[in-house]
Design an enzyme around this catalytic site. Sequence first.
Site, PDB file in Angstrom:
ATOM      1  N   CYS A 295     -32.828  17.344  10.273  1.00 19.24           N
ATOM      2  CA  CYS A 295     -32.554  18.703  10.745  1.00 19.24           C
ATOM      3  C   CYS A 295     -31.761  19.526   9.736  1.00 19.24           C
ATOM      4  CB  CYS A 295     -31.827  18.658  12.080  1.00 19.24           C
ATOM      5  SG  CYS A 295     -31.488  20.295  12.759  1.00 19.24           S
TER       6      CYS A 295
ATOM      7  N   CYS B  61     -34.697  21.851  10.518  1.00 16.55           N
ATOM      8  CA  CYS B  61     -34.276  23.029  11.292  1.00 16.55           C
ATOM      9  C   CYS B  61     -33.522  24.051  10.454  1.00 16.55           C
ATOM     10  CB  CYS B  61     -33.368  22.603  12.450  1.00 16.55           C
ATOM     11  SG  CYS B  61     -33.846  21.100  13.293  1.00 16.55           S
TER      12      CYS B  61
ATOM     13  N   TYR C 238      -1.831  -6.194  -3.875  1.00 16.27           N
ATOM     14  CA  TYR C 238      -1.056  -6.136  -2.637  1.00 16.27           C
ATOM     15  C   TYR C 238      -0.768  -7.553  -2.131  1.00 16.27           C
ATOM     16  CZ  TYR C 238      -3.336  -1.596  -2.982  1.00 16.27           C
ATOM     17  OH  TYR C 238      -3.823  -0.407  -3.449  1.00 16.27           O
TER      18      TYR C 238
ATOM     19  N   CYS D  91     -35.763  52.038  36.903  1.00  9.65           N
ATOM     20  CA  CYS D  91     -34.975  51.188  36.013  1.00  9.65           C
ATOM     21  C   CYS D  91     -33.877  50.488  36.806  1.00  9.65           C
ATOM     22  CB  CYS D  91     -34.340  52.015  34.898  1.00  9.65           C
ATOM     23  SG  CYS D  91     -35.552  52.689  33.741  1.00  9.65           S
ATOM     24  N   CYS D  92     -33.675  49.233  36.547  1.00 11.96           N
ATOM     25  CA  CYS D  92     -32.596  48.420  37.132  1.00 11.96           C
ATOM     26  C   CYS D  92     -32.782  48.178  38.627  1.00 11.96           C
ATOM     27  CB  CYS D  92     -31.216  49.051  36.938  1.00 11.96           C
ATOM     28  SG  CYS D  92     -30.877  49.572  35.266  1.00 11.96           S
TER      29      CYS D  92
ATOM     30  N   CYS E 173      -5.184   3.554  -0.977  1.00 10.76           N
ATOM     31  CA  CYS E 173      -4.983   2.100  -1.043  1.00 10.76           C
ATOM     32  C   CYS E 173      -5.729   1.418   0.097  1.00 10.76           C
ATOM     33  CB  CYS E 173      -3.499   1.756  -0.959  1.00 10.76           C
ATOM     34  SG  CYS E 173      -2.501   2.396  -2.314  1.00 10.76           S
TER      35      CYS E 173
ATOM     36  N   CYS F 255      -0.605   4.642  -0.089  1.00 12.32           N
ATOM     37  CA  CYS F 255      -1.314   5.850   0.333  1.00 12.32           C
ATOM     38  C   CYS F 255      -2.592   5.463   1.059  1.00 12.32           C
ATOM     39  CB  CYS F 255      -1.631   6.759  -0.852  1.00 12.32           C
ATOM     40  SG  CYS F 255      -2.746   5.992  -2.057  1.00 12.32           S
TER      41      CYS F 255
ATOM     42  N   MET G  40       0.848  -1.197   0.000  1.00 13.07           N
ATOM     43  CA  MET G  40       0.000   0.000   0.000  1.00 13.07           C
ATOM     44  C   MET G  40       0.881   1.243   0.000  1.00 13.07           C
ATOM     45  SD  MET G  40      -3.259  -0.883   2.496  1.00 13.07           S
ATOM     46  CE  MET G  40      -2.279  -1.055   4.001  1.00 13.07           C
TER      47      MET G  40
END
Length: 550
Positions: free
Chosen positions: A125, A130, A62, A547-548, A14, A11, A9
Amino acid sequence: MIAITIDGMTCMSCATHVKDALEKLPGVSHALVSYPESKAQVLADTGASRDQMLVTIAALGYRAAFDEGSNKRDSGKIPATDKPGSGLHIAIIGSGGGAMGAALKAVEQGAMVTLIERGTIGGTCVNIGCVPSKIMIRAAHIAHVRRESPFDAGIAATVPVIDRSKLLAQQQARVDELRHAKYEGILVSNPSITVLRGAARFKDSQHLVVHMTEGGERTVAFDRCLIATGASPAIPPIPGLKDTPYWTSTEALVSDTIPERLAVIGSSVVALELAQAFARLGSQVTILARSTLFFREDPAIGEAVTAAFRAEGIEVLEHTQARNVAYSDNEFVLTTEHGEVHADKLLVATGRTPNTRRLALETAGVAVNAQGSIAIDKGMRTSTPHIYAAGDCTDQPQFVYVAAAAGTRAAINMTGGDVALNLGAMPAVVFTDPQVATVGLTEAEAHAQNIETDSRTLTLDNVPRALANFDTRGFIKLVIEESSGRLIGVQAVAPDAGELIQTAVLAIRNRMTVQELADQLFPYLTMVEGLKLAAQTFSKDVKQLSCCAG
């Protein structure tokens, strides 16, 4: 496991050719071929021909020989490692969120996986659910705010020109990109996962028969199996419907035109998301709801969304059913108890049916409920202990994040673990505008469990972010256990409800009281600050706060 040494082999390609050739041999379930190590490990039935394996490799050019030392030492098993799944072969039917979560976790645990897909890799999905729907919904939102917004007095509105074919091309390009990056590319790059393209059915409780897309059949033996086959649109038995060219969500999402008139049968997530999207892109939309919108949720949710839809010109026909559907001269005619509805296109979105009927589950002893959903326990085990299931084909909620979490946990359990999926604080989001987001129990659900409750509903005209946006549609409702003050449920209808719900999830998961939630710091002028304000209403009049004010 049969060990083979291979010379010649050059690569990775292969190794891939050898792997593909070996896996076509009768009795071979899986082959793991390593180019750097010049070796192959073959999982095969006892009747598989060892000589044929060598002949097959030789035919590719091979040289091969059995590694008798390894074979004797391993006695037919994968070499021992510290990974709990080593030695196991797991078959997975499907390739969506649940299947991918399971495959990756199983490989991480040391198992070898054969993943079988009869259609497009990636499941619902990313391909037809989705992702494309949220792209279309976002495009429709942009069209809507160009046409109409709370700031029209200072920013001139305009009528947008919709080119659906170009929007569709943009949508599909992103779908293809995500499918390749998150599914196809991952599978190709993982040598421990073999992908078979074909339709699987059970031969017995230890074998699958795969009708290959390319022709012929293969038998796959497994130690464990996960069923993750998803679901398909359910079609109601309305007289005349099956003889018409109606749409399901699948066809609607790939339509390259926007119909002038669209009728929608359905009153929940998919029906309402797509109904509003088509309306904002130019369709005159009529929704036929058997009861009310979101009739399974807190009634205030359906009321708020109905009001928002009608304000946009969407016709919502409550307590209305199509008794007959006819189609002629390119027109649908829906006969109802209140008269006729005429449309150019008809979208049917009345739920989804589990894809289980063609699996021959009975031959493996896997039980289903009356709806065809596979019954599973908290560890994703079916009635056959070494066969598991996850996702929309089961009796769990049909959300991709539930499927992925279930698949991952199933893989852990298939490889010797013991974990459960706790859905006690499961968030859900509907991408209408305003959005709908929920987690935990409604008041009705709590009362059904004999839990005494207290609740408060905060309208968005009390939330600074909504006031600054000049958009106060909706509300935030908190449900608490009266005896302890612990938060047990949140229902929200707001333009950004999906962005605030996870904070509520964490509060419920950590068993926070409503007072503890009220005492937290929340950034000013965010929609999630509405949770704090809603919590404060249990002890204060928030209209009298500055506020806050904490």
